[in-house]
Design a protein around this motif. Structure first.
Motif, PDB file in Angstrom:
ATOM      1  N   GLN A  27      43.884  62.292 110.363  1.00  0.00           N
ATOM      2  CA  GLN A  27      45.080  63.854 110.790  1.00  0.00           C
ATOM      3  C   GLN A  27      46.257  63.008 111.809  1.00  0.00           C
ATOM      4  OE1 GLN A  27      43.994  66.459 113.518  1.00  0.00           O
ATOM      5  NE2 GLN A  27      45.648  67.886 112.255  1.00  0.00           N
ATOM      6  N   ILE A  28      45.705  61.655 112.346  1.00  0.00           N
ATOM      7  CA  ILE A  28      46.727  61.501 112.745  1.00  0.00           C
ATOM      8  C   ILE A  28      48.170  59.958 111.797  1.00  0.00           C
ATOM      9  CG2 ILE A  28      47.541  58.533 114.455  1.00  0.00           C
ATOM     10  CD1 ILE A  28      44.796  59.649 116.101  1.00  0.00           C
ATOM     11  N   LEU A  29      47.295  59.543 110.815  1.00  0.00           N
ATOM     12  CA  LEU A  29      47.560  58.942 109.762  1.00  0.00           C
ATOM     13  C   LEU A  29      48.470  60.464 108.549  1.00  0.00           C
ATOM     14  CD1 LEU A  29      48.362  56.423 108.016  1.00  0.00           C
ATOM     15  CD2 LEU A  29      45.908  56.896 106.652  1.00  0.00           C
ATOM     16  N   ALA A  30      47.880  61.229 108.168  1.00  0.00           N
ATOM     17  CA  ALA A  30      48.437  62.176 107.913  1.00  0.00           C
ATOM     18  C   ALA A  30      49.600  62.598 108.507  1.00  0.00           C
ATOM     19  CB  ALA A  30      47.576  63.629 107.268  1.00  0.00           C
ATOM     20  N   THR A  31      49.585  63.331 109.894  1.00  0.00           N
ATOM     21  CA  THR A  31      51.092  63.798 110.430  1.00  0.00           C
ATOM     22  C   THR A  31      52.283  63.184 110.490  1.00  0.00           C
ATOM     23  OG1 THR A  31      49.323  64.427 110.992  1.00  0.00           O
ATOM     24  CG2 THR A  31      51.169  64.714 112.700  1.00  0.00           C
ATOM     25  N   PHE A  32      51.320  61.359 111.107  1.00  0.00           N
ATOM     26  CA  PHE A  32      52.382  59.974 110.850  1.00  0.00           C
ATOM     27  C   PHE A  32      53.618  59.666 109.629  1.00  0.00           C
ATOM     28  CE2 PHE A  32      53.899  55.657 110.591  1.00  0.00           C
ATOM     29  CZ  PHE A  32      54.620  55.365 111.691  1.00  0.00           C
ATOM     30  N   LEU A  33      52.613  59.955 108.433  1.00  0.00           N
ATOM     31  CA  LEU A  33      53.117  60.178 107.075  1.00  0.00           C
ATOM     32  C   LEU A  33      54.594  61.258 107.219  1.00  0.00           C
ATOM     33  CD1 LEU A  33      50.563  58.781 105.218  1.00  0.00           C
ATOM     34  CD2 LEU A  33      52.546  57.545 105.649  1.00  0.00           C
ATOM     35  N   LEU A  34      54.007  62.648 106.878  1.00  0.00           N
ATOM     36  CA  LEU A  34      54.886  63.385 107.346  1.00  0.00           C
ATOM     37  C   LEU A  34      55.485  63.821 108.189  1.00  0.00           C
ATOM     38  CD1 LEU A  34      54.501  66.882 105.664  1.00  0.00           C
ATOM     39  CD2 LEU A  34      53.257  67.903 107.744  1.00  0.00           C
ATOM     40  N   VAL A  35      55.871  62.918 109.230  1.00  0.00           N
ATOM     41  CA  VAL A  35      57.107  62.929 110.382  1.00  0.00           C
ATOM     42  C   VAL A  35      58.342  61.912 109.410  1.00  0.00           C
ATOM     43  CG1 VAL A  35      58.179  62.695 112.377  1.00  0.00           C
ATOM     44  CG2 VAL A  35      55.623  63.946 112.333  1.00  0.00           C
ATOM     45  N   HIS A  36      56.991  60.576 108.568  1.00  0.00           N
ATOM     46  CA  HIS A  36      57.558  60.009 108.647  1.00  0.00           C
ATOM     47  C   HIS A  36      58.792  60.140 106.897  1.00  0.00           C
ATOM     48  CE1 HIS A  36      59.422  56.070 107.181  1.00  0.00           C
ATOM     49  NE2 HIS A  36      58.803  55.601 106.751  1.00  0.00           N
ATOM     50  N   LEU A  37      58.364  61.218 106.780  1.00  0.00           N
ATOM     51  CA  LEU A  37      58.907  61.624 105.076  1.00  0.00           C
ATOM     52  C   LEU A  37      59.874  62.462 105.607  1.00  0.00           C
ATOM     53  CD1 LEU A  37      57.975  62.022 101.996  1.00  0.00           C
ATOM     54  CD2 LEU A  37      56.964  64.433 103.202  1.00  0.00           C
ATOM     55  N   PHE A  38      60.376  62.957 106.805  1.00  0.00           N
ATOM     56  CA  PHE A  38      61.332  63.592 106.988  1.00  0.00           C
ATOM     57  C   PHE A  38      62.462  62.064 107.237  1.00  0.00           C
ATOM     58  CE2 PHE A  38      58.724  66.451 110.169  1.00  0.00           C
ATOM     59  CZ  PHE A  38      58.253  67.975 108.712  1.00  0.00           C
ATOM     60  N   PHE A  95      63.421  61.275 104.548  1.00  0.00           N
ATOM     61  CA  PHE A  95      63.947  60.526 102.789  1.00  0.00           C
ATOM     62  C   PHE A  95      64.191  61.508 102.543  1.00  0.00           C
ATOM     63  CE2 PHE A  95      60.774  58.014 104.443  1.00  0.00           C
ATOM     64  CZ  PHE A  95      61.178  56.455 103.540  1.00  0.00           C
ATOM     65  N   ARG A  96      64.107  63.158 102.220  1.00  0.00           N
ATOM     66  CA  ARG A  96      64.261  64.064 102.453  1.00  0.00           C
ATOM     67  C   ARG A  96      64.772  65.320 102.973  1.00  0.00           C
ATOM     68  NH1 ARG A  96      64.689  64.242  96.001  1.00  0.00           N
ATOM     69  NH2 ARG A  96      63.981  66.085  96.523  1.00  0.00           N
ATOM     70  N   ASN A  97      65.041  66.895 102.612  1.00  0.00           N
ATOM     71  CA  ASN A  97      65.561  67.850 103.591  1.00  0.00           C
ATOM     72  C   ASN A  97      63.998  68.528 104.107  1.00  0.00           C
ATOM     73  OD1 ASN A  97      64.701  69.748 102.338  1.00  0.00           O
ATOM     74  ND2 ASN A  97      66.281  70.043 100.575  1.00  0.00           N
ATOM     75  N   THR A 148      58.291  68.888 102.790  1.00  0.00           N
ATOM     76  CA  THR A 148      56.891  69.183 103.561  1.00  0.00           C
ATOM     77  C   THR A 148      56.404  69.483 102.005  1.00  0.00           C
ATOM     78  OG1 THR A 148      57.759  70.432 105.285  1.00  0.00           O
ATOM     79  CG2 THR A 148      55.590  71.130 103.803  1.00  0.00           C
ATOM     80  N   ALA A 149      57.133  69.753 100.525  1.00  0.00           N
ATOM     81  CA  ALA A 149      56.516  69.664  99.931  1.00  0.00           C
ATOM     82  C   ALA A 149      55.970  69.254  99.227  1.00  0.00           C
ATOM     83  CB  ALA A 149      57.333  69.997  98.713  1.00  0.00           C
ATOM     84  N   MET A 200      57.738  59.025  91.286  1.00  0.00           N
ATOM     85  CA  MET A 200      57.342  57.911  91.459  1.00  0.00           C
ATOM     86  C   MET A 200      58.146  57.610  93.020  1.00  0.00           C
ATOM     87  SD  MET A 200      54.862  57.554  89.337  1.00  0.00           S
ATOM     88  CE  MET A 200      54.257  56.116  89.475  1.00  0.00           C
ATOM     89  N   GLY A 201      59.339  57.461  93.006  1.00  0.00           N
ATOM     90  CA  GLY A 201      60.128  57.112  94.340  1.00  0.00           C
ATOM     91  C   GLY A 201      58.671  57.452  95.811  1.00  0.00           C
ATOM     92  N   ARG A 202      59.262  56.604  96.421  1.00  0.00           N
ATOM     93  CA  ARG A 202      59.079  55.968  98.048  1.00  0.00           C
ATOM     94  C   ARG A 202      58.099  57.638  98.501  1.00  0.00           C
ATOM     95  NH1 ARG A 202      61.143  52.041 102.626  1.00  0.00           N
ATOM     96  NH2 ARG A 202      59.036  52.403 104.289  1.00  0.00           N
ATOM     97  N   PRO A 203      59.321  58.671  98.777  1.00  0.00           N
ATOM     98  CA  PRO A 203      59.332  59.422  99.439  1.00  0.00           C
ATOM     99  C   PRO A 203      57.540  60.429  98.755  1.00  0.00           C
ATOM    100  CG  PRO A 203      61.769  59.825  98.953  1.00  0.00           C
ATOM    101  CD  PRO A 203      60.882  58.636  97.973  1.00  0.00           C
ATOM    102  N   ALA A 204      57.830  60.492  97.397  1.00  0.00           N
ATOM    103  CA  ALA A 204      56.827  60.809  96.512  1.00  0.00           C
ATOM    104  C   ALA A 204      55.357  59.979  97.530  1.00  0.00           C
ATOM    105  CB  ALA A 204      56.897  60.742  95.250  1.00  0.00           C
ATOM    106  N   MET A 205      55.594  59.131  97.362  1.00  0.00           N
ATOM    107  CA  MET A 205      54.274  58.344  97.878  1.00  0.00           C
ATOM    108  C   MET A 205      53.866  58.588  99.011  1.00  0.00           C
ATOM    109  SD  MET A 205      52.943  56.565  94.567  1.00  0.00           S
ATOM    110  CE  MET A 205      53.934  57.992  94.208  1.00  0.00           C
TER     111      MET A 205
END
Length: 301
Positions: free
Chosen positions: A79-90, A92-94, A99-100, A156-161
């Motif tokens: 969950q720490i890893l997942a949350t870190f990646l999700l916050v980092h994702l902000f 790159f995209r709106n 979140t999608a 295939m972009g970085r945000p998707a990965m």
């Protein structure tokens, strides 16, 4: 209506609110700090909830075994890893589209549920999950020009990965939490979920605080400076986590996480009214597909 359904919907709403608050703090704290406050400010509320069930309602504490601690710790790390990646994702995209990307989680949760718990889903439920994920895929390209090049870049972009990796970690975390809660074997689903939540949030706080003290002490300091907003992130984060673990104690991980895609509706409301982001026709189509998948899931289990 089965109890896990309203619990899951309430948890989805709390998660959306927590994500919105974390996005607001992302610019002030950075990815690590915004991730930490979910757990660091959340575990006191988890302990209060646990002792309320014990002292206020008289539910006895369960007796955990080694399986509980292993599964709980593994779920906490995921969950720490997942949350870190999700916050980092902000970054790159709106907010809505970012979140999608993480909403492929139901399929991945079904896979981890099978691997960790031996749980299967019905063909109709699998179809419902896939329809919902396809709706998410439509939303993920809603704000890009409709061409094969832009579609390929989006998928295939970085945000998707990053989003897919976040979803995988969330799926593994959910299956681990269900395993940990069920391993307690009682006294009841509320205490099982609360005990699991209290252990996990305390474990996550210790792990992240130690890491930040060693590698990013300035982020640890910043998380204390912005406590007025951070405490709300912790509060709604624990409400959401309590809901998730309680629902997953009652129902299979894949079904809970599939219904949880209703959060995307809350996400678009937040995007529209709070962040003033544009909602396109494809957004509406994607949301309709998600809603259709949820209806099919509830009718076809």
């Amino acid at each position: 209506m089965e109890l896990w359904i309203p619990i899951t919907i309430a948890a989805a709403f709390c998660q959306n609110l927590r994500s919105a608050l974390q996005k607001h703090l992302k610019g002030k704290l950075g990815t690590t700090g915004a991730t930490f406050i979910r757990f660091g400010y959340g575990f006191p509320f988890a302990l209060i909830y646990l002792f309320f069930l014990h002292e206020g309602l008289g539910h006895p504490f369960p007796v955990p075994g080694m399986d509980f601690f292993i599964a709980g710790a593994a779920g906490g790390i995921f969950q720490i890893l997942a949350t870190f990646l999700l916050v980092h994702l902000f970054s790159f995209r709106n907010f809505a589209v970012g979140t999608a990307y993480s909403k492929t989680e139901p399929v991945q949760a079904a896979i981890f549920g099978l691997l960790i718990l031996g749980e299967t889903v019905t063909p109709v439920a699998l179809l419902a999950i896939l329809i919902g994920v396809l709706g998410v895929a439509v939303i993920s390209v809603a704000h890009a020009p409709l061409s094969w090049r832009s579609l390929s870049a989006s998928v295939m972009g970085r945000p998707a990965m990053i989003g897919l990796s976040s979803a995988a970690a969330f799926g593994a975390s959910a299956a681990s939490y269900r395993f940990a809660s069920l391993s307690l074997g009682g006294p009841n689903f509320l205490m099982q979920a609360a005990f699991t939540l209290a252990f996990v949030t305390l474990f996550q706080t210790v792990v992240m605080a130690a890491w930040m003290r060693w590698r990013e002490p300035e982020q640890l300091t910043a998380s204390l400076v912005h406590w007025r907003i951070a405490v709300w992130v912790g509060f709604v984060g624990v409400l959401g986590s309590a809901g998730w673990i309680t629902a997953m104690t009652l129902q299979k991980v894949a079904y809970v996480r599939a219904l949880a895609q209703i959060e995307l509706v809350f996400t678009f409301l937040a995007s529209w009214f709070i962040f003033r982001e544009r909602v396109s026709r494809l957004d509406v189509i994607g949301c309709t597909m998600i809603a259709g998948g949820i209806v099919l899931l509830l009718l076809g289990r």
